[in-house]
Motif scaffolding. Sequence first.
Motif, PDB file in Angstrom:
ATOM      1  N   VAL A 108       0.879  -1.177   0.000  1.00  0.00           N
ATOM      2  CA  VAL A 108       0.000   0.000   0.000  1.00  0.00           C
ATOM      3  C   VAL A 108       0.920   1.233   0.000  1.00  0.00           C
ATOM      4  N   PRO A 109       1.005   1.971  -1.134  1.00  0.00           N
ATOM      5  CA  PRO A 109       1.979   3.070  -1.211  1.00  0.00           C
ATOM      6  C   PRO A 109       1.838   4.086  -0.085  1.00  0.00           C
ATOM      7  N   ALA A 110       0.607   4.417   0.330  1.00  0.00           N
ATOM      8  CA  ALA A 110       0.438   5.428   1.391  1.00  0.00           C
ATOM      9  C   ALA A 110       1.122   4.966   2.679  1.00  0.00           C
ATOM     10  N   ILE A 111       1.036   3.666   2.958  1.00  0.00           N
ATOM     11  CA  ILE A 111       1.669   3.137   4.182  1.00  0.00           C
ATOM     12  C   ILE A 111       3.191   3.226   4.051  1.00  0.00           C
ATOM     13  N   SER A 112       3.707   2.819   2.882  1.00  0.00           N
ATOM     14  CA  SER A 112       5.163   2.874   2.674  1.00  0.00           C
ATOM     15  C   SER A 112       5.674   4.303   2.815  1.00  0.00           C
TER      16      SER A 112
END
Length: 231
Positions: free
Chosen positions: A160-164
Amino acid sequence: MSASAIGFSDSRAARFWNATIGKKIIMAASGIALVGFVCVHLLGNLNFFNSVEAMNAYARFLRIEPALLWVARGGLLLLVTLHIWASVQLAVLNKMEARPIGYVKRKNTGSTYASRTMYWSGPIIFAFVVYHLMHFTWGVGGTAFEELHPSENIVAGFSVPAISIAYIIAIGMLMLHLYHGVWSMFQTLGVNHPRYTPLLKKFAKILSILLFIGFISIPVAVMLGFRPPQQ
Ligand code: HEM
């Protein structure tokens, strides 16, 4: 070291010194131990690049002796509590020192710069650690989670890009905090030498840059499509 030993004649300045130095030593000592944890944690996490089995075996290894794991967790919690407690106490004392009464002549420019960044990065790092525990330890971070399968949990989380991106920002903040922390710790411990001071400053910088690269390599690799081999 007492205040009189370092030449304070003003008794209020002496009281201020005595009140702060113990807390600064607690900050420094708990800070060193926490940096130790961060280094060991990174070395453990780098198993992610070896294989799914290596990473998951590491998680199982940490649980071979549950009593030991809980002692380590208790120790970590104590360190974090001491670190935060001392920082709050020092913030209060700093505010008192800043009052325009004009009795403290000692001016410590290094610690004012550090404290400015430290006091806002600290709470953000705390929030990050709480989310991180929810995510990878308690399994309530909103992405797929299976106990004792950190490798799969990491891939699920960092897909999940937002988490990364949130992790990368938080790790950046932690490293800024660590850089200033390691640096001001040397000052607290009285290390101030024309030859060694720049070297220690460089050491703090290199350590935080290496830790930053090491930690963010994992979310970056997952975002770029890296998946560890099974074995
Ligand atoms: C991309 C970076 C990171 C990854 C992939 C990662 C991964 C993990 C994983 C998988 C666990 C669970 C381990 C287990 O239960 O077996 C964990 C726990 C933990 N991590 Fe991280 N971590 C990262 C960064 C950090 C950072 C920067 C900190 C420090 C602020 C940190 C602090 C902790 C703590 C305190 C625990 C709980 C340890 C315990 O009680 O078992 N982690 N991490």
